[in-house]
Design an enzyme around this catalytic site. Structure first.
Site, PDB file in Angstrom:
ATOM      1  N   CYS A 157      37.112  73.471  61.654  1.00  0.00           N
ATOM      2  CA  CYS A 157      37.329  73.014  63.031  1.00  0.00           C
ATOM      3  C   CYS A 157      38.772  73.105  63.522  1.00  0.00           C
ATOM      4  O   CYS A 157      39.691  72.506  62.941  1.00  0.00           O
ATOM      5  CB  CYS A 157      36.841  71.567  63.167  1.00  0.00           C
ATOM      6  SG  CYS A 157      36.939  71.018  64.885  1.00  0.00           S
ATOM      7  N   CYS A 187      23.592  65.684  77.445  1.00  0.00           N
ATOM      8  CA  CYS A 187      23.743  65.725  75.993  1.00  0.00           C
ATOM      9  C   CYS A 187      25.177  65.325  75.690  1.00  0.00           C
ATOM     10  O   CYS A 187      26.080  65.615  76.470  1.00  0.00           O
ATOM     11  CB  CYS A 187      23.466  67.146  75.495  1.00  0.00           C
ATOM     12  SG  CYS A 187      23.796  67.359  73.732  1.00  0.00           S
ATOM     13  N   CYS A 240      37.097  68.484  58.837  1.00  0.00           N
ATOM     14  CA  CYS A 240      36.065  69.530  58.818  1.00  0.00           C
ATOM     15  C   CYS A 240      36.763  70.908  58.724  1.00  0.00           C
ATOM     16  O   CYS A 240      37.532  71.267  59.625  1.00  0.00           O
ATOM     17  CB  CYS A 240      35.203  69.440  60.071  1.00  0.00           C
ATOM     18  SG  CYS A 240      34.620  67.753  60.379  1.00  0.00           S
TER      19      CYS A 240
HETATM   20  N1  SAM Z   1      33.568  65.577  66.783  1.00  0.00           N
HETATM   21  C1  SAM Z   1      32.173  65.514  66.869  1.00  0.00           C
HETATM   22  C2  SAM Z   1      31.498  65.791  65.551  1.00  0.00           C
HETATM   23  O1  SAM Z   1      32.063  66.505  64.723  1.00  0.00           O
HETATM   24  O2  SAM Z   1      30.402  65.292  65.338  1.00  0.00           O
HETATM   25  C3  SAM Z   1      31.562  66.397  67.928  1.00  0.00           C
HETATM   26  C4  SAM Z   1      32.115  67.789  68.183  1.00  0.00           C
HETATM   27  S1  SAM Z   1      32.043  68.940  66.840  1.00  0.00           S
HETATM   28  C5  SAM Z   1      33.151  70.181  67.354  1.00  0.00           C
HETATM   29  C6  SAM Z   1      30.415  69.602  66.971  1.00  0.00           C
HETATM   30  C7  SAM Z   1      30.001  70.680  66.012  1.00  0.00           C
HETATM   31  O3  SAM Z   1      30.574  71.916  66.379  1.00  0.00           O
HETATM   32  C8  SAM Z   1      30.362  70.548  64.544  1.00  0.00           C
HETATM   33  O4  SAM Z   1      29.527  69.660  63.869  1.00  0.00           O
HETATM   34  C9  SAM Z   1      30.161  71.955  64.059  1.00  0.00           C
HETATM   35  O5  SAM Z   1      28.822  72.147  63.604  1.00  0.00           O
HETATM   36  C10 SAM Z   1      30.410  72.803  65.297  1.00  0.00           C
HETATM   37  N2  SAM Z   1      31.650  73.599  65.131  1.00  0.00           N
HETATM   38  C11 SAM Z   1      32.912  73.147  65.201  1.00  0.00           C
HETATM   39  N3  SAM Z   1      33.788  74.130  64.968  1.00  0.00           N
HETATM   40  C12 SAM Z   1      33.079  75.253  64.742  1.00  0.00           C
HETATM   41  C13 SAM Z   1      33.424  76.597  64.427  1.00  0.00           C
HETATM   42  N4  SAM Z   1      34.688  76.969  64.269  1.00  0.00           N
HETATM   43  N5  SAM Z   1      32.431  77.499  64.276  1.00  0.00           N
HETATM   44  C14 SAM Z   1      31.143  77.113  64.421  1.00  0.00           C
HETATM   45  N6  SAM Z   1      30.755  75.851  64.706  1.00  0.00           N
HETATM   46  C15 SAM Z   1      31.707  74.927  64.860  1.00  0.00           C
HETATM   47 FE1  SF4 Z   2      35.146  67.431  62.604  1.00  0.00          FE
HETATM   48 FE2  SF4 Z   2      36.153  68.858  64.587  1.00  0.00          FE
HETATM   49 FE3  SF4 Z   2      34.234  67.033  65.111  1.00  0.00          FE
HETATM   50 FE4  SF4 Z   2      36.686  66.289  64.439  1.00  0.00          FE
HETATM   51  S1  SF4 Z   2      36.123  67.431  66.261  1.00  0.00           S
HETATM   52  S2  SF4 Z   2      34.794  65.469  63.609  1.00  0.00           S
HETATM   53  S3  SF4 Z   2      37.316  67.828  62.972  1.00  0.00           S
HETATM   54  S4  SF4 Z   2      34.030  68.888  63.908  1.00  0.00           S
END
Ligand code: SAM
Ligand code: SF4
Ligand code: DTB
Length: 341
Positions: free
Chosen positions: A88, A156, A85
């Site tokens: 991230c 959640c 992603c």
């Molecule tokens: N790993 C799991 C997943 O991706 O489904 C759960 C945690 S993930 C960090 C949850 C959400 O946080 C992501 O889908 C994204 O929408 C949001 N997110 C992550 N990094 C971000 C960032 N730098 N700025 C804004 N939203 C973010």
């Molecule tokens: Fe994607 Fe970050 Fe969630 Fe991993 S933790 S699945 S890299 S949003």
């Protein structure tokens, strides 16, 4: 001056209110009457005050306008994620300051939940940097969910993609909400993530929905997507047979080392417009002003609340990035006359 107080202009104002009310009836959620991207773009193109007025009217028809739900986030498993992603900081392949840490211990999670409760949060959201939970990972998380639920908090979790049978176990443990974001419009998705498909995400949401766990799903704004694509994300969410109960709208938090670091910053009014459109399109869903509050200041946040945002993450940290201090949020809520729920 004279005009605005004349009986004639008052009648005119009543007529306009009526036509406005006729315009804000929620779309029926069925296969015939869905939001088209063009209709949504037309909302975005309204003069700012007109859009805000419409959003506020929908908001008042469905919610206490001065109440905001607060959730606290805890990263129970940080970093080292296998996915790509582009936004991230927790993806193992990007060189950020986030380290790969083991799953937190149950007692530490309980202590964090107690602190969140003492600070006034009503929901506790546990996040893990996984593609999805393996069975051996899921078992300790089920215990965390059961314990947090027993403390009287709503629960959640956001653990990535769910496989067959996992939503059942989460439900059994007492999970109230599952967060899994669509992130962006289908047309832009491949520019941001390649290791899982849009359909994978929809399948996980179906598994959650099938177990009567509340769905929390939204996306990220400011990743370089077009206005049409912002509208496309909202169309995906609002046109679901049952739209998510909770819709997090995140402003991209740019983290050094991630591919999206350096993306041109979004005009804050465009973010507020996105919130307003989400409110109009999903009148009974909680719209969460999620990541990005730290860089917004109180004025833009207030516009987001006026546009219909009625949920935030509360506490100094999101998962790995900063969020306003709870004490600052308390002061802001007092200034705005907002009550926490
Ligand atoms: N790993 C799991 C997943 O991706 O489904 C759960 C945690 S993930 C960090 C949850 C959400 O946080 C992501 O889908 C994204 O929408 C949001 N997110 C992550 N990094 C971000 C960032 N730098 N700025 C804004 N939203 C973010
Ligand atoms: Fe994607 Fe970050 Fe969630 Fe991993 S933790 S699945 S890299 S949003
Ligand atoms: C969501 O939509 N936003 C939250 C929550 N769901 C899990 C996460 C925001 C993460 C921001 C980047 C970070 O702190 O790592």
């Amino acid at each position: 001056m004279l005009e605005s107080t004349s009986p004639e202009s008052k009648t005119q104002a009543v007529i306009n209110m009526d036509s406005l009310k006729a315009n804000i009836q929620p779309h029926a959620h069925n296969t015939v009457n869905r939001w088209s991207v063009d209709e949504i773009v037309a909302l975005f193109e309204l003069p700012f005050s007109d859009l805000m007025f419409r959003a506020q009217a929908v908001h008042r028809a469905n919610f206490d306008p001065n109440a905001v739900q607060v959730s606290t986030l805890l990263s129970i498993k940080t970093g080292g994620c296998s996915e790509d992603c582009g936004y991230c900081p927790q993806a193992a392949r990007y060189h950020t300051e986030v380290e790969d840490e083991p799953l937190m211990k149950l007692d530490d999670v309980i202590a964090a939940a107690q602190e969140a409760k003492d600070n006034g949060a009503s929901r506790f959201c546990m996040g893990a940097a996984w593609r999805g939970p393996k069975q051996r990972d899921l078992e300790p998380v089920l215990k965390m969910i059961a314990e947090v639920k027993a403390m009287g908090l709503e629960t959640c979790a956001t653990l990535g993609m769910l496989k067959e049978g996992q939503a059942e176990q989460l439900k059994e443990a007492g999970l109230d909400y599952y967060n899994h974001n669509l992130d962006t419009a289908p047309e832009f998705y491949g520019d941001v993530i390649t290791t899982r498909t849009y359909q994978d995400r929809l399948d996980t949401l179906d598994r959650v929905r099938s177990q009567d766990i509340h769905v929390c799903s939204g996306g990220i704004i400011g990743m370089g997507e077009s206005r049409n694509q912002r509208a496309g994300l909202l169309a995906q969410l609002a046109n679901m047979e049952q739209p998510p109960e909770s819709v997090p709208i995140n402003l991209l938090t740019q983290v050094e080392g991630t591919p999206l670091h350096g993306t041109e910053a979004l005009d804050p009014f465009e973010f507020v417009r996105t919130i307003a459109a989400a409110r109009i399109m999903m009148p009974t869903s909680f719209v969460r002003l999620s990541a990005g509050r730290q860089s917004m200041g109180e004025a833009i946040q207030s516009l987001c609340f006026l546009a219909g945002a009625n949920s935030i993450f509360y506490g100094e940290k999101l998962l790995t990035t900063a969020n306003p201090e709870a004490s600052e949020d308390k002061k802001m809520f007092a200034k705005l006359g907002i009550n926490k729920i």
